[in-house]
Design an enzyme around this catalytic site. Structure first.
Site, PDB file in Angstrom:
ATOM      1  N   ASP A 246      29.564 -60.458 125.201  1.00 43.94           N
ATOM      2  CA  ASP A 246      29.488 -59.001 125.237  1.00 43.94           C
ATOM      3  C   ASP A 246      28.791 -58.461 123.999  1.00 43.94           C
ATOM      4  O   ASP A 246      28.648 -59.144 122.977  1.00 43.94           O
ATOM      5  CB  ASP A 246      30.888 -58.408 125.348  1.00 43.94           C
ATOM      6  CG  ASP A 246      31.571 -58.781 126.650  1.00 43.94           C
ATOM      7  OD1 ASP A 246      30.850 -59.112 127.608  1.00 43.94           O
ATOM      8  OD2 ASP A 246      32.818 -58.761 126.697  1.00 43.94           O
ATOM      9  N   ARG A 247      28.391 -57.222 124.106  1.00 47.67           N
ATOM     10  CA  ARG A 247      27.692 -56.587 122.988  1.00 47.67           C
ATOM     11  C   ARG A 247      28.547 -56.565 121.724  1.00 47.67           C
ATOM     12  O   ARG A 247      28.035 -56.796 120.623  1.00 47.67           O
ATOM     13  CB  ARG A 247      27.291 -55.159 123.396  1.00 47.67           C
ATOM     14  CG  ARG A 247      26.584 -54.376 122.306  1.00 47.67           C
ATOM     15  CD  ARG A 247      26.190 -52.998 122.796  1.00 47.67           C
ATOM     16  NE  ARG A 247      25.533 -52.234 121.744  1.00 47.67           N
ATOM     17  CZ  ARG A 247      25.054 -51.003 121.901  1.00 47.67           C
ATOM     18  NH1 ARG A 247      25.186 -50.388 123.089  1.00 47.67           N
ATOM     19  NH2 ARG A 247      24.466 -50.377 120.909  1.00 47.67           N
TER      20      ARG A 247
END
Length: 379
Positions: A246-247
């Protein structure tokens, strides 16, 4: 008692010594004999009757006690052998060098009850062992799909390669190919794109310690920062990430142009182990800890981590969790299911790879032994 009294008490019983235990003792005890007398001592029956029949050298007798069988000469009869050589059992004969040779014909061995072969098989002949033939490598095993070859050359992905094949801009050995699924031999066939020769790339394996606010993708339409910007100087070959983070998730991310290895590492059946360091917005209760440990029913099925524990030296908000599932956002969803918010999520171990000596935002090439070990993890 004096010597004279001792001698008189012994001679009073019998003139030449008394009988003790069924045997007659000598006049003088054997222990008192001198060295010279003890060497000349011999059994009485040897002088009277001569040597024992057991040690007689009866050359003409066939019933010898130590030479009952003719297969081996007795050590007492070695001097009587003829110059032609000893002849033992039937079939055995001495050769010119004096060694025995076996002239018997082959015989069938007895069939053992532990033998799995048929009873009609001849055991007398020596048969070469049956060897399993080598697996022949077919031509199909040496060929790969055309879109994969194009992708390995570094110009585009496999999906884009299929579009190029359908457009008719790919030729193999001078002939245009528009058929999807066409296979080529990477060592013999000549593949061209718009007349330019394509070559297979050298395999590159890069390990990145991903920082926060970077997207795990090769291209972003919204022009956000991607992990490709961090490894743009790693190689001229086109590499891409294995799996996703994920970011806001940090930690280890493997990047390579080896599509076959990337597919196997991402496949759920291989179950590549991943360890995460999780920091929550509040302390994890013992009851919720036990629920996670024994497994949870999420919207996409049952999930149970391989291991979970509190981080030593930290608070109850910091947890280490080991999991092999490749489901999307699985670690965050486990804690969100119980009402917790994940503040920080860091992947510290991927397979056999760790973050040792790899600062945040930096990358390095895999060592040879690391590559061998991670290939052993896949089935």
């Amino acid at each position: 008692m004096s010597k004279d009294n001792h001698k008189n008490s012994r001679d009073d019983k019998s003139g030449k010594g008394e009988k003790r235990g069924g045997r007659r003792t000598a006049e003088k005890p054997f222990s008192k004999l001198g060295k010279k007398d003890s060497q000349n001592f011999a059994p009485r029956n040897f002088k009277e009757n001569g040597p024992s029949p057991r040690f007689k050298d009866n050359k003409d007798s066939k019933n010898k006690e130590f030479n009952k069988f003719d297969s081996k000469p007795s050590k007492f009869d070695r001097g009587t052998r003829s110059k032609e050589g000893y002849k033992g059992k039937e079939g055995y004969k001495r050769d010119e060098q004096g060694k025995f040779s076996d002239n018997r014909p082959f015989r069938k061995r007895e069939i053992s009850k532990y033998n799995h072969n048929t009873a009609n098989e001849d055991k007398g002949e020596r048969v070469a062992p049956v060897l399993r033939p080598r697996k022949k490598t077919s031509v199909e095993q040496d060929t790969i799909r055309l879109n994969r070859y194009i992708s390995n050359s570094g110009i585009c992905s496999r999906r884009k390669a299929d579009e190029l094949i359908e457009a008719g801009v790919i030729s193999v050995n001078g002939k245009v190919v528009s058929e999807l699924g066409f296979k080529v031999d990477p060592f013999k066939d000549e593949v061209r794109y718009n007349g330019e020769l394509l070559k297979r790339e050298k395999k590159i394996y890069v390990l990145l310690n991903k920082p926060k606010d970077y997207i795990t993708t090769t291209d972003d339409p919204q022009e956000r920062r991607t992990v490709m910007q961090l490894v743009e100087n790693a190689s001229r070959e086109r590499i891409y990430p294995v799996g996703r983070l994920d970011r806001n998730t940090t930690g280890l991310l493997l990047m390579t142009n080896d599509g076959e290895l990337a597919d196997k590492l991402s496949h759920p059946r291989n179950g590549i182990t991943k360890i995460y360091h999780v920091e929550l917005n509040k302390n994890l209760t013992q009851g919720d800890f036990n629920k996670i440990q024994f497994g949870l029913d999420l919207e996409d099925g049952f999930i149970k981590p391989d291991n979970i524990s509190f981080v030593s030296g930290g608070s109850k908000r910091e947890i280490g969790i080991q999991i092999h599932s490749g489901k999307n956002r699985i670690v965050r969803r486990i804690f969100e299911h119980l009402g917790y918010d994940v503040v920080k999520l860091d992947r510290v171990v991927y397979g056999n790879l760790t973050k040792k000596d790899l600062p945040r935002g930096r990358w390095r090439y895999l060592d040879e032994h690391e590559l061998i070990q991670i290939k052993h993890l896949i089935k």
